[in-house]
Design an enzyme around this catalytic site. Structure first.
Site, PDB file in Angstrom:
ATOM      1  N   GLY A 282      44.897  41.706  47.430  1.00 29.33           N
ATOM      2  CA  GLY A 282      43.602  41.382  46.855  1.00 29.33           C
ATOM      3  C   GLY A 282      43.740  40.855  45.436  1.00 29.33           C
ATOM      4  O   GLY A 282      44.742  40.227  45.065  1.00 29.33           O
ATOM      5  N   SER A 283      42.757  41.145  44.624  1.00 27.86           N
ATOM      6  CA  SER A 283      42.698  40.551  43.283  1.00 27.86           C
ATOM      7  C   SER A 283      43.751  41.079  42.319  1.00 27.86           C
ATOM      8  O   SER A 283      43.899  40.530  41.225  1.00 27.86           O
ATOM      9  CB  SER A 283      41.303  40.763  42.692  1.00 27.86           C
ATOM     10  OG  SER A 283      40.343  40.010  43.409  1.00 27.86           O
TER      11      SER A 283
END
Length: 483
Positions: free
Chosen positions: A217-218
């Site tokens: 993810g981020s």
């Protein structure tokens, strides 16, 4: 000397040298492997007469042996096992099986390895019973407890690293298991306990911190930013287009920021601001500009695409080759085909915290003899330089802003600058994978941490890395800094 005698002499000399080399190889080079071989029943029977050494964390025995009245002579015991089981594993003589540190350092713990040769001679001379060596881990007891209690009933993992040394301060996989149920000397009872655990989903026998991969993810955005800055063509103030929707190159698929709007109010947005607010679209655009080769090269400098040991074997995190532009765009915010273990994400933060120098993660500080002398000490070892210090500083500044007033405020600690990045990774129709990674204090890092909460933390797609993973990381950081 006749020609025949010379030939015979040369043949005999060659045979003698071959025998000498083969014997030396067996007795020196292969001695430890042969001693630990599964079919070496002599070493196995000998090991029952030796009290197995302890596994120690922060001065606390987390695995030890006490006398028993059966053929195995000693019973392995694991206090507070669920908190430590992802590291200790278990040892069972009846099943002739072991996992975790129990397996990785079996030769030292059992007193049957090459390092125990002198101890065995001393035992024979003195007539005293031999004991296996103890293993001293790098784990911080308070950090381990904070990680264990923070995860609670959640499915996931937490890893904390000392950035300047690579020493692992906490490693917890959840769910864990009680190693005492697998250490019983009844083979049938132990096998039944193993089968029951192995049938559970999620499997508690899997060390999710080093052997389970998820889309990062981020959290992966900090690595993409580091790759950009390292080229010299991009800075934190470099700008990118700021639409509310972005069509992946060469496709009809679109991606959006988590809140479905733009990254701030302008027509463009800086890389630093995109990191602070954790915007997907600018980082996807940046990834395409950089190309998959540039990102992969940076990822591999942090440890991706490589297997290594701590000494527990670590599953390789992956940044694949030959991605097209659409796939590369997805990796810009940690989606698509990029996957990572919790340890790997912690290594990214630890490397940034250490001015771009990544240290090899290790779980063991030393092997300790029966007289408390150090038999073997484990030195700090460089994994490699990922970035220059100025690049690490630029990424760190955005991570500090993210915790102070951005997307990662769940990790804020009064009076301490925490550098952090959240992640909420999508898994198609399945619940999100929730992340936080970071380090503190930002100006003098003592701990880098990664927390992953799988299966949406039980909230499906409603949870976020900031609400579930960041508070766990905060507890771990506070445990180390207040210790």
């Amino acid at each position: 000397m006749t020609k025949e005698m010379r030939r015979l002499t040369i043949v005999m000399l060659f045979m003698f040298l071959s025998l000498f080399v083969a014997t030396s190889w067996i007795q020196v080079v292969e001695a430890d492997n042969l001693a630990q071989a599964d079919r070496n029943t002599r070493s196995l029977l000998d090991s029952y007469e030796i009290q197995r050494g302890s596994i120690i964390a922060d001065g606390i025995p987390i695995a030890s042996s006490t006398p028993s009245d059966d053929e195995y002579q000693y019973q392995r015991e694991y206090p507070d096992s669920a908190m430590w089981s992802s590291v200790t594993g278990y040892f069972n003589p009846a099943l002739q099986s072991a996992t975790g540190i129990e397996a990785a350092l079996n030769g030292d713990l059992s007193g049957t390895g090459a390092s125990a040769f002198l101890a065995e001679i001393e035992r024979i001379v003195s007539g005293q019973p031999q004991r296996g060596f103890s293993v001293e881990l790098s784990l911080d007891a308070e950090a381990q407890r904070a990680a264990y209690e923070g995860l609670g009933d959640l499915q996931g993992a937490a890893v904390a690293i000392e950035p300047s040394t690579g020493r692992i301060l906490a490693m917890v996989a959840s769910p864990g298991f009680d190693a005492n149920t697998l250490a019983v000397h009844s083979a049938s009872q132990a096998q039944s306990a193993y089968d029951e655990l192995d049938a559970q989903r999620p499997n508690p026998l899997l060390n999710r911190s080093i052997n389970e991969v998820n889309p990062p993810g981020s959290t992966f955005k900090v690595l993409v930013a580091a790759a950009a800055y390292a080229t010299g063509e991009w800075t934190p103030e470099s700008t990118l287009p700021n639409p509310a929707r972005y069509t992946l190159p060469g496709s009809n698929s679109q991606v959006a920021n988590a809140w479905r709007g733009t990254c701030g109010s302008g027509d463009t947005v800086t890389i630093a601001e995109a990191l602070r607010l954790s915007c997907n679209i600018p980082m996807a655009e940046l990834a395409v500009e950089l190309g998959d080769d540039t990102i992969r090269e940076m990822a591999e400098k942090f440890g991706f695409n490589q297997e290594f040991e701590t000494p527990l074997p670590v599953t390789a995190s992956s940044y694949p080759r030959a991605l097209d532009d659409a796939q590369t765009a997805l990796t810009g915010f940690g989606q698509g085909k990029v996957t990572s273990t919790a340890l790997q994400v912690a290594m990214i933060s630890a490397g940034l915290a250490n001015d771009g120098l990544v240290m090899k993660p290790r779980l063991v500080d030393a092997v300790i003899g029966n007289d408390l002398s150090t038999v073997r000490e484990y030195a700090n070892e460089e994994f490699g330089r990922a970035t220059e210090a100025d690049v690490a500083d630029d990424v760190t500044a955005a991570m500090v802003a993210s915790v102070a007033n951005g997307a990662a405020q769940g990790a804020r600690i009064d009076g301490i600058d925490v550098a952090g990045k959240t992640g909420t990774a999508e898994n198609g129709d399945a619940p999100h994978t929730l992340w936080f990674t970071g380090f503190a204090p930002a100006n003098d890092p003592q701990i880098a941490v990664a927390v992953v909460v799988e299966n949406g933390g039980g909230l499906g797609k409603a949870g976020s890395g900031d609400t579930l993973a960041a508070p766990i990381a905060k507890r771990i950081i506070e445990a180390v800094l207040n210790g």
